[in-house]
Design an enzyme around this catalytic site. Structure first.
Site, PDB file in Angstrom:
ATOM      1  N   ARG A   1      19.998  32.884  81.764  1.00 25.82           N
ATOM      2  CA  ARG A   1      18.662  32.952  82.373  1.00 25.82           C
ATOM      3  C   ARG A   1      17.647  32.133  81.576  1.00 25.82           C
ATOM      4  O   ARG A   1      17.919  31.709  80.460  1.00 25.82           O
ATOM      5  CB  ARG A   1      18.210  34.410  82.458  1.00 25.82           C
ATOM      6  CG  ARG A   1      19.118  35.194  83.370  1.00 25.82           C
ATOM      7  CD  ARG A   1      18.629  36.603  83.591  1.00 25.82           C
ATOM      8  NE  ARG A   1      19.531  37.265  84.523  1.00 25.82           N
ATOM      9  CZ  ARG A   1      19.244  38.331  85.221  1.00 25.82           C
ATOM     10  NH1 ARG A   1      18.056  38.902  85.100  1.00 25.82           N
ATOM     11  NH2 ARG A   1      20.119  38.859  86.047  1.00 25.82           N
TER      12      ARG A   1
ATOM     13  N   ARG B   1      29.284  45.388  93.405  1.00 26.86           N
ATOM     14  CA  ARG B   1      30.296  44.812  92.502  1.00 26.86           C
ATOM     15  C   ARG B   1      30.015  45.294  91.080  1.00 26.86           C
ATOM     16  O   ARG B   1      28.920  45.773  90.785  1.00 26.86           O
ATOM     17  CB  ARG B   1      30.296  43.287  92.581  1.00 26.86           C
ATOM     18  CG  ARG B   1      28.951  42.659  92.350  1.00 26.86           C
ATOM     19  CD  ARG B   1      28.992  41.120  92.418  1.00 26.86           C
ATOM     20  NE  ARG B   1      27.624  40.626  92.278  1.00 26.86           N
ATOM     21  CZ  ARG B   1      26.808  40.358  93.299  1.00 26.86           C
ATOM     22  NH1 ARG B   1      27.219  40.504  94.540  1.00 26.86           N
ATOM     23  NH2 ARG B   1      25.569  39.946  93.077  1.00 26.86           N
ATOM     24  N   ILE B   2      31.026  45.110  90.219  1.00 28.34           N
ATOM     25  CA  ILE B   2      30.901  45.630  88.838  1.00 28.34           C
ATOM     26  C   ILE B   2      30.348  44.570  87.895  1.00 28.34           C
ATOM     27  O   ILE B   2      29.790  44.893  86.852  1.00 28.34           O
ATOM     28  CB  ILE B   2      32.268  46.139  88.312  1.00 28.34           C
ATOM     29  CG1 ILE B   2      32.871  47.171  89.278  1.00 28.34           C
ATOM     30  CG2 ILE B   2      32.116  46.779  86.958  1.00 28.34           C
ATOM     31  CD1 ILE B   2      34.141  47.811  88.746  1.00 28.34           C
ATOM     32  N   SER B   3      30.491  43.287  88.245  1.00 26.01           N
ATOM     33  CA  SER B   3      29.933  42.195  87.440  1.00 26.01           C
ATOM     34  C   SER B   3      30.276  42.284  85.956  1.00 26.01           C
ATOM     35  O   SER B   3      29.391  42.196  85.093  1.00 26.01           O
ATOM     36  CB  SER B   3      28.410  42.136  87.605  1.00 26.01           C
ATOM     37  OG  SER B   3      28.080  41.892  88.943  1.00 26.01           O
TER      38      SER B   3
ATOM     39  N   ASP C   1      20.238  47.364  88.021  1.00 30.86           N
ATOM     40  CA  ASP C   1      20.008  46.118  88.759  1.00 30.86           C
ATOM     41  C   ASP C   1      18.774  46.216  89.662  1.00 30.86           C
ATOM     42  O   ASP C   1      18.470  47.281  90.204  1.00 30.86           O
ATOM     43  CB  ASP C   1      21.249  45.794  89.604  1.00 30.86           C
ATOM     44  CG  ASP C   1      21.272  44.342  90.048  1.00 30.86           C
ATOM     45  OD1 ASP C   1      20.480  43.540  89.514  1.00 30.86           O
ATOM     46  OD2 ASP C   1      22.076  44.005  90.929  1.00 30.86           O
ATOM     47  N   GLY C   2      18.113  45.063  89.816  1.00 30.77           N
ATOM     48  CA  GLY C   2      17.010  44.974  90.777  1.00 30.77           C
ATOM     49  C   GLY C   2      15.635  44.860  90.144  1.00 30.77           C
ATOM     50  O   GLY C   2      14.622  44.835  90.857  1.00 30.77           O
TER      51      GLY C   2
ATOM     52  N   HIS D   1      11.492  44.125  84.166  1.00 26.42           N
ATOM     53  CA  HIS D   1      12.260  44.686  83.049  1.00 26.42           C
ATOM     54  C   HIS D   1      11.434  45.744  82.312  1.00 26.42           C
ATOM     55  O   HIS D   1      11.964  46.748  81.862  1.00 26.42           O
ATOM     56  CB  HIS D   1      12.697  43.576  82.090  1.00 26.42           C
ATOM     57  CG  HIS D   1      13.592  42.558  82.746  1.00 26.42           C
ATOM     58  ND1 HIS D   1      14.641  42.924  83.565  1.00 26.42           N
ATOM     59  CD2 HIS D   1      13.592  41.202  82.731  1.00 26.42           C
ATOM     60  CE1 HIS D   1      15.258  41.832  84.011  1.00 26.42           C
ATOM     61  NE2 HIS D   1      14.627  40.775  83.524  1.00 26.42           N
TER      62      HIS D   1
ATOM     63  N   SER E   1      23.925  41.447  79.788  1.00 24.75           N
ATOM     64  CA  SER E   1      25.314  40.983  79.804  1.00 24.75           C
ATOM     65  C   SER E   1      25.418  39.675  79.021  1.00 24.75           C
ATOM     66  O   SER E   1      24.413  38.969  78.838  1.00 24.75           O
ATOM     67  CB  SER E   1      25.783  40.759  81.244  1.00 24.75           C
ATOM     68  OG  SER E   1      25.172  39.604  81.788  1.00 24.75           O
TER      69      SER E   1
ATOM     70  N   ARG F   1      25.496  51.464  90.621  1.00 22.16           N
ATOM     71  CA  ARG F   1      24.800  50.180  90.506  1.00 22.16           C
ATOM     72  C   ARG F   1      23.637  50.222  91.486  1.00 22.16           C
ATOM     73  O   ARG F   1      23.845  50.352  92.705  1.00 22.16           O
ATOM     74  CB  ARG F   1      25.711  49.006  90.846  1.00 22.16           C
ATOM     75  CG  ARG F   1      24.941  47.682  90.696  1.00 22.16           C
ATOM     76  CD  ARG F   1      25.779  46.464  91.010  1.00 22.16           C
ATOM     77  NE  ARG F   1      25.028  45.249  90.693  1.00 22.16           N
ATOM     78  CZ  ARG F   1      25.564  44.118  90.250  1.00 22.16           C
ATOM     79  NH1 ARG F   1      26.854  44.048  90.065  1.00 22.16           N
ATOM     80  NH2 ARG F   1      24.809  43.066  89.999  1.00 22.16           N
TER      81      ARG F   1
ATOM     82  N   ASN G   1      23.914  37.007  80.877  1.00 20.80           N
ATOM     83  CA  ASN G   1      22.450  36.959  81.042  1.00 20.80           C
ATOM     84  C   ASN G   1      21.794  35.891  80.160  1.00 20.80           C
ATOM     85  O   ASN G   1      20.646  35.521  80.378  1.00 20.80           O
ATOM     86  CB  ASN G   1      21.809  38.331  80.762  1.00 20.80           C
ATOM     87  CG  ASN G   1      22.042  39.354  81.851  1.00 20.80           C
ATOM     88  OD1 ASN G   1      22.045  40.553  81.597  1.00 20.80           O
ATOM     89  ND2 ASN G   1      22.248  38.894  83.085  1.00 20.80           N
TER      90      ASN G   1
END
Ligand code: FPP
Length: 236
Positions: free
Chosen positions: A68, A188-190, A17-18, A34, A62, A182, A65
């Protein structure tokens, strides 16, 4: 803590993430985050396997995703098609597998996935589990559907259905997660791997994924070594 004292987790899972924040904070398009994340994943995964981790799972895309912008989704699909082979490091003897729904993916993405799984299928030392078009709940629901189909065809005796057997019906029969990381500070696990993370130690460093380097992974291992894992029992 010296290297020798380390307990190395057998299965590490990372929510990458991020990337978006990494890019926008530099005035770049999100897709450049990315790209940087992928480059980081190449070197970091090598390092993680060299440290002795047997199985590495990563959340690369995911099912959610797909919400998006098309441009970002297309970029991630193209990245997989054009660059995924770069994750193969011949020296590491890594079998690369994909977890996730195959429906809804472009034909060229499916071909790239099939090709890399075929190319690495006989490797035995490590497993690199790339979760792509993946959802933890979908994984469990799809397993339940497969079990129901097998039951209908007299291929499973329900008395033999235990947790290990259920696991074997998930996208890949991967082992329990020991350490779940994460990046970016979100806690969170999302909808990442749910079934196999039942007793995972969680670690949420405030570092955006493209900046999460070898020393940060070492720090994660140090934290992991300080955790008291009891699996519901009591330590004598
Ligand atoms: C989450 O960060 C990251 C993703 C949705 C994609 C992660 C993908 C890679 C690192 C490339 C690896 C790809 C393959 C094919 C193995 P975010 O975009 O949600 O970041 P933000 O929360 O800062 O917006």
């Amino acid at each position: 803590m010296s290297e020798l004292e380390y307990k190395i987790p057998s299965h590490v899972a990372i929510i990458l993430d991020g990337n978006g924040r990494w890019a926008t904070s530099r005035g770049l398009k999100r897709s450049m985050g990315h790209k940087a994340g992928f480059e980081n994943l190449k070197s970091l995964s090598d390092y993680i396997f060299k440290k002795g981790v047997k199985t590495l799972s990563v959340f690369a895309f995911s099912t959610e995703n797909f919400k998006r912008d098309k441009e970002e989704v297309d970029y991630l699909m193209d990245l997989l098609v054009k660059k995924i082979k770069q994750l193969i490091n011949k020296k590491n003897n890594v079998k690369i597998v994909f977890s996730g729904r195959r429906t809804g993916l472009r034909d060229d993405v499916l071909s790239a996935i099939n090709e890399i799984e075929e190319l690495t299928k006989d490797n035995t030392e490590h497993i690199f589990n790339v979760c792509f078009n993946y959802g933890g709940r979908a994984d469990i629901v799809d397993a339940a559907r497969k079990i129901a189909a097998d039951y209908k065809n007299n291929l499973i005796d329900l008395d033999t259905l235990d947790e290990d057997k259920f696991n074997s019906y998930l996208y890949n029969n991967i082992p329990n997660i020991d350490l779940l990381i994460r990046t970016s500070g979100e806690c969170r696990i999302s909808n990442f791997i749910l079934f196999q993370s039942a007793y995972a130690e969680m670690y949420f460093p405030k570092i955006l994924f493209p900046d999460f380097k070898e020393k940060d992974f070492d720090e994660a291992i140090e934290v992991y070594n300080k955790r008291d894992r009891r699996f519901g029992g009591i330590k004598k």
